[in-house]
Motif scaffolding. Sequence first.
Motif, mmCIF file in Angstrom:
data_model
loop_
_atom_site.group_PDB
_atom_site.id
_atom_site.type_symbol
_atom_site.label_atom_id
_atom_site.label_comp_id
_atom_site.label_asym_id
_atom_site.label_seq_id
_atom_site.Cartn_x
_atom_site.Cartn_y
_atom_site.Cartn_z
ATOM 1 N N VAL A 225 46.160 79.609 39.124
ATOM 2 C CA VAL A 225 47.290 78.707 39.309
ATOM 3 C C VAL A 225 48.591 79.482 39.194
ATOM 4 O O VAL A 225 48.628 80.582 38.625
ATOM 5 C CB VAL A 225 47.261 77.567 38.268
ATOM 6 C CG1 VAL A 225 45.988 76.753 38.402
ATOM 7 C CG2 VAL A 225 47.391 78.115 36.846
ATOM 8 N N VAL A 226 49.635 78.904 39.740
ATOM 9 C CA VAL A 226 50.971 79.481 39.597
ATOM 10 C C VAL A 226 51.578 78.938 38.315
ATOM 11 O O VAL A 226 51.712 77.716 38.160
ATOM 12 C CB VAL A 226 51.861 79.125 40.801
ATOM 13 C CG1 VAL A 226 53.269 79.673 40.590
ATOM 14 C CG2 VAL A 226 51.259 79.672 42.084
ATOM 15 N N PRO A 227 51.937 79.809 37.372
ATOM 16 C CA PRO A 227 52.475 79.302 36.110
ATOM 17 C C PRO A 227 53.902 78.800 36.268
ATOM 18 O O PRO A 227 54.637 79.227 37.169
ATOM 19 C CB PRO A 227 52.426 80.536 35.196
ATOM 20 C CG PRO A 227 52.557 81.692 36.136
ATOM 21 C CD PRO A 227 51.855 81.280 37.399
ATOM 22 N N ALA A 228 54.283 77.901 35.387
ATOM 23 C CA ALA A 228 55.670 77.447 35.358
ATOM 24 C C ALA A 228 56.567 78.606 34.938
ATOM 25 O O ALA A 228 56.206 79.409 34.068
ATOM 26 C CB ALA A 228 55.822 76.294 34.373
ATOM 27 N N THR A 229 57.723 78.703 35.565
ATOM 28 C CA THR A 229 58.635 79.799 35.209
ATOM 29 C C THR A 229 59.261 79.590 33.837
ATOM 30 O O THR A 229 59.482 80.544 33.091
ATOM 31 C CB THR A 229 59.742 79.934 36.267
ATOM 32 O OG1 THR A 229 60.391 78.668 36.428
ATOM 33 C CG2 THR A 229 59.158 80.370 37.600
ATOM 34 N N GLU A 230 59.547 78.351 33.504
ATOM 35 C CA GLU A 230 60.116 78.034 32.197
ATOM 36 C C GLU A 230 59.516 76.730 31.697
ATOM 37 O O GLU A 230 59.300 75.798 32.472
ATOM 38 C CB GLU A 230 61.647 77.875 32.274
ATOM 39 C CG GLU A 230 62.393 79.157 32.580
ATOM 40 C CD GLU A 230 63.907 78.944 32.570
ATOM 41 O OE1 GLU A 230 64.335 77.770 32.455
ATOM 42 O OE2 GLU A 230 64.635 79.935 32.690
ATOM 43 N N ARG A 256 59.667 65.372 34.827
ATOM 44 C CA ARG A 256 59.090 66.495 34.090
ATOM 45 C C ARG A 256 57.597 66.600 34.403
ATOM 46 O O ARG A 256 56.919 65.579 34.571
ATOM 47 C CB ARG A 256 59.280 66.345 32.579
ATOM 48 C CG ARG A 256 60.701 66.056 32.118
ATOM 49 C CD ARG A 256 61.698 67.106 32.602
ATOM 50 N NE ARG A 256 63.017 66.869 32.028
ATOM 51 C CZ ARG A 256 63.990 66.197 32.623
ATOM 52 N NH1 ARG A 256 63.794 65.673 33.838
ATOM 53 N NH2 ARG A 256 65.169 66.039 32.034
ATOM 54 N N THR A 257 57.090 67.813 34.467
ATOM 55 C CA THR A 257 55.660 68.049 34.655
ATOM 56 C C THR A 257 55.026 68.314 33.312
ATOM 57 O O THR A 257 55.446 69.219 32.574
ATOM 58 C CB THR A 257 55.422 69.254 35.573
ATOM 59 O OG1 THR A 257 55.977 68.974 36.861
ATOM 60 C CG2 THR A 257 53.935 69.539 35.716
ATOM 61 N N GLY A 296 59.986 71.862 34.604
ATOM 62 C CA GLY A 296 60.752 71.070 35.556
ATOM 63 C C GLY A 296 61.957 70.370 34.972
ATOM 64 O O GLY A 296 62.485 69.431 35.589
ATOM 65 N N GLY A 297 62.403 70.814 33.829
ATOM 66 C CA GLY A 297 63.590 70.193 33.244
ATOM 67 C C GLY A 297 63.543 70.234 31.736
ATOM 68 O O GLY A 297 62.550 70.641 31.121
ATOM 69 N N THR A 298 64.635 69.806 31.122
ATOM 70 C CA THR A 298 64.734 69.865 29.669
ATOM 71 C C THR A 298 64.074 68.652 29.028
ATOM 72 O O THR A 298 63.873 67.611 29.656
ATOM 73 C CB THR A 298 66.203 69.930 29.234
ATOM 74 O OG1 THR A 298 66.867 68.748 29.696
ATOM 75 C CG2 THR A 298 66.894 71.163 29.816
ATOM 76 N N LEU A 299 63.777 68.805 27.751
ATOM 77 C CA LEU A 299 63.174 67.728 26.979
ATOM 78 C C LEU A 299 64.216 66.910 26.221
ATOM 79 O O LEU A 299 64.075 65.700 26.069
ATOM 80 C CB LEU A 299 62.176 68.307 25.965
ATOM 81 C CG LEU A 299 60.735 68.493 26.414
ATOM 82 C CD1 LEU A 299 59.974 69.333 25.402
ATOM 83 C CD2 LEU A 299 60.052 67.137 26.584
#
Length: 461
Positions: A225-230, A256-257, A296-299
Amino acid sequence: MAAVESRDNQVVAAAPLLAELADIVGAAHVLSDPDLVAGYVTDWTGQWRGAAAAVVRPGDADEVAAVLAACHRAGWPVVPQGGNTGLVGGSIPMEGEILLSTTRLDQVETVDPVGRTIAAGAGVTVARAQAAARAHGLDFGVDLASRESATLGGIVATNAGGIRVVKHGDTRRQVVGVEAVLADGRVLTRWKHLAKDNVGYDLPGLLTGSEGTLAVITRVLMRLVVPATETQVALVGVLDVGSALTLLDRLERAGRTLEAAELMTADGIALVRAVHGLRAPLSEDTEFVLLVEVSGGTLAEVLAEAPDLVIDAVVEPGPARRLWEYREAHTESISAESATPPLKLDISTPVGELASFLLGLDADLAALDPAPRAITFGHLGEGNMHVNLLDVPDDRREELTDLVLARVAAHGGSISAEHGVGRAKAQWIGLSRTEIDIDVMRSVRAALDPAKLLNPAILPS
């Protein structure tokens, strides 16, 4: 003394076969000395302690095939074993079987960064597969706390889940192809680098989760799989299970993912803190703590908009190993604090049933005298919880297993979410499968291994 004599008799009876196996794999890889065998016939929990005529460690698929063919001719049963990290006794021989260890099948063959696959031997650990994938900017879709010991063949054989199922799915979702040796020594190879291949039965899918009863897996071809960058990670104090589930829903609706979503209880957090000397993760104690990792975004902004759900929270950029320690240290802490091998029951319920299941289970356990000490944690996004009962004497294990699994069945759940049936749950399989279902599984097994020489004591007999 009787047990020692019985084992000695097994070794004597197996002597001609062991000599043949030594010719196949080399004498150094046929272990019969009790001190050398001991680690292979005791499972990770310490609950299952068995007996093997010998441990045989083939070095490639040809040797596996020759070993199984020899055992088939001799009519001698075989129990396959990978990293021996299982929790249900599924890879522990109990009656003097040959234990076939796949740990020497440990070659990472290729990583295909275009097709996003990894080809590797069954003995390659999850950690090594992760490292090989990450060297190409990819990642392995299965992750679990036992990554340094658990092998690819083992996670395929048990259809392991782990902490990334909420995003990538279980092991079966990652399997593209397999090489496996049938009980009579024939080698089955379904190995094509194709995203779509709809010819006949899905044999790799069938072998995934078969717990060594249909074949011995020797090589695997698995998706990467392609990992999340952040990513961002949060520990969130919540009032109840419903609040945690609602928060997950809001995170996804906010774009958010979910990378991981793990639920813990106040008792579990307290136990981990006591064993590892950790400080309180939150400023307020709460009945439940949700560990969530997203990309995919901040928490912080989503949490701030949910004061009705969030009692307290702490957020860190991923990988946030400090926060993850509160979750990943659960299994080790439970084993350290239990005076007996902990009773570990890996179960699942429909997500909507999880809250009522846990409430009912708490009531069931509290009504017992004496009430067992329970620590529950698990993968919230899939309704998969690990029910751990500490300090359980041998004469209460069956009673308590029956109580928990009956509660699972009452909520439409499964007695095994990701660890397999093994020996621990074999007698309760009827709680999760109909008699027709079980009969079909028996028929499949009889077609591939009519003498029932592979792992004969588990799954439908």
